[in-house]
Design an enzyme around this catalytic site. Structure first.
Site, PDB file in Angstrom:
ATOM      1  N   CYS A  40       0.813  -1.219   0.000  1.00  0.00           N
ATOM      2  CA  CYS A  40       0.000   0.000   0.000  1.00  0.00           C
ATOM      3  C   CYS A  40       0.846   1.270   0.000  1.00  0.00           C
ATOM      4  O   CYS A  40       0.529   2.242  -0.691  1.00  0.00           O
ATOM      5  CB  CYS A  40      -0.988   0.002   1.168  1.00  0.00           C
ATOM      6  SG  CYS A  40      -0.261  -0.340   2.780  1.00  0.00           S
ATOM      7  N   ASP A  76      -7.677   5.325  -1.368  1.00  0.00           N
ATOM      8  CA  ASP A  76      -7.267   4.083  -0.701  1.00  0.00           C
ATOM      9  C   ASP A  76      -6.530   3.164  -1.679  1.00  0.00           C
ATOM     10  O   ASP A  76      -7.119   2.676  -2.652  1.00  0.00           O
ATOM     11  CB  ASP A  76      -8.512   3.376  -0.158  1.00  0.00           C
ATOM     12  CG  ASP A  76      -8.165   2.285   0.843  1.00  0.00           C
ATOM     13  OD1 ASP A  76      -7.034   1.772   0.789  1.00  0.00           O
ATOM     14  OD2 ASP A  76      -9.037   1.952   1.667  1.00  0.00           O
ATOM     15  N   HIS A 133      -5.652   0.165  -1.169  1.00  0.00           N
ATOM     16  CA  HIS A 133      -5.928  -1.244  -0.891  1.00  0.00           C
ATOM     17  C   HIS A 133      -6.976  -1.836  -1.837  1.00  0.00           C
ATOM     18  O   HIS A 133      -7.289  -3.029  -1.735  1.00  0.00           O
ATOM     19  CB  HIS A 133      -6.405  -1.414   0.563  1.00  0.00           C
ATOM     20  CG  HIS A 133      -5.412  -0.918   1.569  1.00  0.00           C
ATOM     21  ND1 HIS A 133      -5.433   0.361   2.071  1.00  0.00           N
ATOM     22  CD2 HIS A 133      -4.355  -1.537   2.160  1.00  0.00           C
ATOM     23  CE1 HIS A 133      -4.432   0.522   2.921  1.00  0.00           C
ATOM     24  NE2 HIS A 133      -3.767  -0.621   3.013  1.00  0.00           N
TER      25      HIS A 133
END
Length: 627
Positions: free
Chosen positions: A454, A578, A580
């Site tokens: 990440c 994000d 992820h």
């Protein structure tokens, strides 16, 4: 002219500080209504004794190079001294624009605009030349200036490589300059030679059935419409249903003009070969020019007029500009000149800059040229907006994703936060990332970094921001290249390369410094509960630096794109991108799934986004001060 009004299209009209004195040129177009101001250029060549007295020769030379044909000087704006009379300054402004137009050989039969920043009130006042100088009270600020300019207009582009042989005696070097001047004059004559042909075709690949190319012979250029077999308009190349497109210089309708010079054929008059004898030692120098001209035209302009009144004069202007840049160093440095077209932020039309490729972009000579252009155009002095990587490309039709791809050529999503739902903060002030970025997340490009990559992905998004804003020309680094950089600086052991080890904010700062020369500020918070206390500082970052921020806490990393903060109530939200996410690059799926959206420290259900028992580092990359 009883109902004369001023129409302003440009977003920023006054470039000079009201505490200074100076003059700006107001730019319009013969294809737009009179007194329509499209842009403004600052006058930077003035007499040392008076900032309101332009050096018209130097100013005209710069304007010929910068301003595409189809735009012209329609007036001037003066920021004067505190004791000056406003009407007198307006007369000076109109008088200066008359002299500049005369130097540029532009028509004198036109109403010109004189604008003055009132020294006493600071208000902007307008006047027009109408049998003297008349004040104008009606000023219209166009709400959709791009649409106003480009729905009715199009871009013509002509590229022409030229090689000019220059033979000179080593004992009489001035002969080289004279031969270059004669060679250029011969090329200029060729532009209107009866055997020269111009081929015009559309550059829009989105048209399924593009019109056939139009061939115009030079002898047809000056024929009257009724006797001209080739009296098509520029609109010939564009379908009527094409008007739904959003309009800007970047996606304007384009016409490519190709010039074919006849190099053989029967001479109209018999002539004998001529040989020139040069005593002593002689040398051959080949001067290589790559002309690249753009012009603005209304779509109801005849194609023959577009060639005769725009393309040919534009080629002549650029050729003479290159000649003037070449002559001082013709035999010593052999300049390699190349025109580039740019559409800087806030400008409704492109400008052209001619750079010498003998010098690298970071060499001081090129830096000073860009600084001068930034000053003239009113651009920020700390953003690289006129580097070659920012140049427009008229050779192919572009779409929104061109030039921004992963290594396998898969287009990446850009600016995914645009259009997302609001944060829910009442009365908050929103501060966002400035400029564009690409969204990097897990599993992209077929690389499985789920569970550990990440922070790498957040770094890639940050690097993409610097690349798109032209602060760097390097590619976005892969995971391995990021690891390699950390090994090379001694932060990691060689075994780190190819591993699946996490990295954090400090490692990201090392990589940005090594690969981009970018420094970073790091904010540490002991708990996720303390992050709202940093909102004011984060707002200041987005307003002054504008770069994406990496947030790392525990084993998770996010990219922060903005904050919404109510200074009175303390209510705040964070715009999170994000990394992820593991799905396909489906914008609707990403936004609806909350992978890019506003997050409150504690939402309406009492759920915490930032954990109270985790230590967080925030990496704030600093924008380099460069042009």
């Amino acid at each position: 002219m009883a109902d004369e009004s001023i129409r302003i299209l440009c977003r920023k009209l006054v470039l000079i500080s009201k505490t200074d004195s100076g003059i700006q040129w107001l730019i319009g177009s013969p294809f737009l209504p009179s007194c329509t101001i499209v842009s403004t250029f600052r006058c930077i060549h003035t007499l040392a004794s008076d900032p309101l007295s332009p050096d018209f020769s130097k100013e005209a030379g710069d304007m010929r190079a910068l301003l595409p044909r189809g735009f012209e000087v329609i007036g001037a704006l003066i920021v004067g001294t505190s004791n000056a009379n406003v009407e007198r300054l307006a007369q000076d402004a109109i008088g200066a624009s008359v002299r500049l137009r005369k130097t540029l050989l532009q028509s004198e039969n036109q109403s010109l605009v004189g604008a003055v920043v009132d020294p006493s009130s600071g208000a902007l006042r307008f006047f027009v030349s109408d049998s003297g100088v008349k004040s104008v009270d009606t000023v219209v600020y166009e709400e959709q200036p791009e649409k106003y300019v480009w729905e009715r207009g199009c871009v013509l582009n002509c590229e022409l490589p030229i090689k000019l042989p220059v033979i000179y005696s080593v004992e009489e070097r001035k002969g080289a300059e004279d031969m270059l001047i004669r060679a250029i004059d011969a090329v200029v004559a060729k532009f209107r030679d009866s055997k020269t042909t111009y081929v015009l075709e559309t550059l829009d690949n989105s048209i399924t059935e593009a019109p056939h190319a139009v061939v115009i012979r030079s002898r047809e250029l000056d024929l009257p419409t009724e006797s001209n077999p080739n009296s098509l308009l520029c609109s010939h190349f564009f379908s009527e249903d094409n008007n739904h497109k959003s309009r800007s210089a970047e996606n304007a309708d384009k016409i490519q003009v190709t010039l074919l010079l006849a190099t053989s054929g029967a001479s109209p008059k018999p002539a004998a070969p001529v040989a020139e004898y040069i005593p002593g030692e002689a040398k051959l120098l080949v001067v290589d020019y790559k002309l690249n001209v753009i012009c603005y035209a209304t779509k109801d302009l005849r194609l023959t007029d577009a060639v005769s009144k725009l393309i040919i004069p534009g080629l002549v202007d650029q050729l003479h500009t290159m000649k003037n840049m070449t002559l001082p160093n013709l035999l010593s440095q052999h300049p390699k000149l190349h025109p580039y077209h740019f559409n800087p932020p806030g400008f409704l039309h492109p400008i052209t800059a001619i750079y010498d490729s003998l010098y690298g972009e970071t060499e001081m000579k090129q830096v000073e040229i860009r600084r001068s252009l930034h000053l003239r155009l009113g651009l920020p002095s700390d953003q690289p907006l006129l580097r070659i990587a920012s140049a427009m490309n008229f050779s192919i039709a572009k779409d929104g994703a061109s030039g921004n791809t992963l290594k396998k050529g898969i287009p990446l999503l850009k600016d995914v936060h645009i259009g997302i739902p609001s944060s829910g903060v009442n009365g908050g002030d929103v501060s966002l990332v400035q400029g564009s970025y690409e969204y990097y997340h897990y599993l992209q490009d077929g690389f499985d970094d789920s569970g550990w990559g990440c922070a790498y992905r957040s770094l890639q998004t940050i690097v993409s921001w610097f690349k798109i804003q032209q602060y760097t020309s390097i590619g976005v680094p892969s995971h391995r290249e990021i690891q390699q950089s950390l090994v090379e600086i001694g932060d990691k052991d060689p075994s780190f390369i190819g591993s699946r080890e996490w990295i954090g904010a400090i490692e990201l700062s090392f990589v940005l410094d090594k690969l981009l020369g970018v420094s970073c500020k790091v904010i540490n918070v002991r708990s996720g509960d303390e992050l709202p206390e940093k909102c004011r500082e984060l707002m200041m970052h987005f307003e002054t630096q504008g770069t994406p921020i990496m947030i790392g806490g525990g084993v998770l990393a996010y990219t922060l794109l903005g904050v919404d903060y109510n200074d009175t109530t303390g209510d705040c939200a964070f715009l999170i991108l994000d990394p992820h996410y593991t799905g396909s690059d489906d914008l609707k799926k990403i936004v609806n799934g909350g992978w890019c959206g506003w997050k409150k420290a504690i939402d309406s259900k009492g759920k915490r986004f930032f954990l109270p028992n985790k230590f967080y580092n925030l990496l704030l990359p600093q924008r380099p001060n460069m042009v």
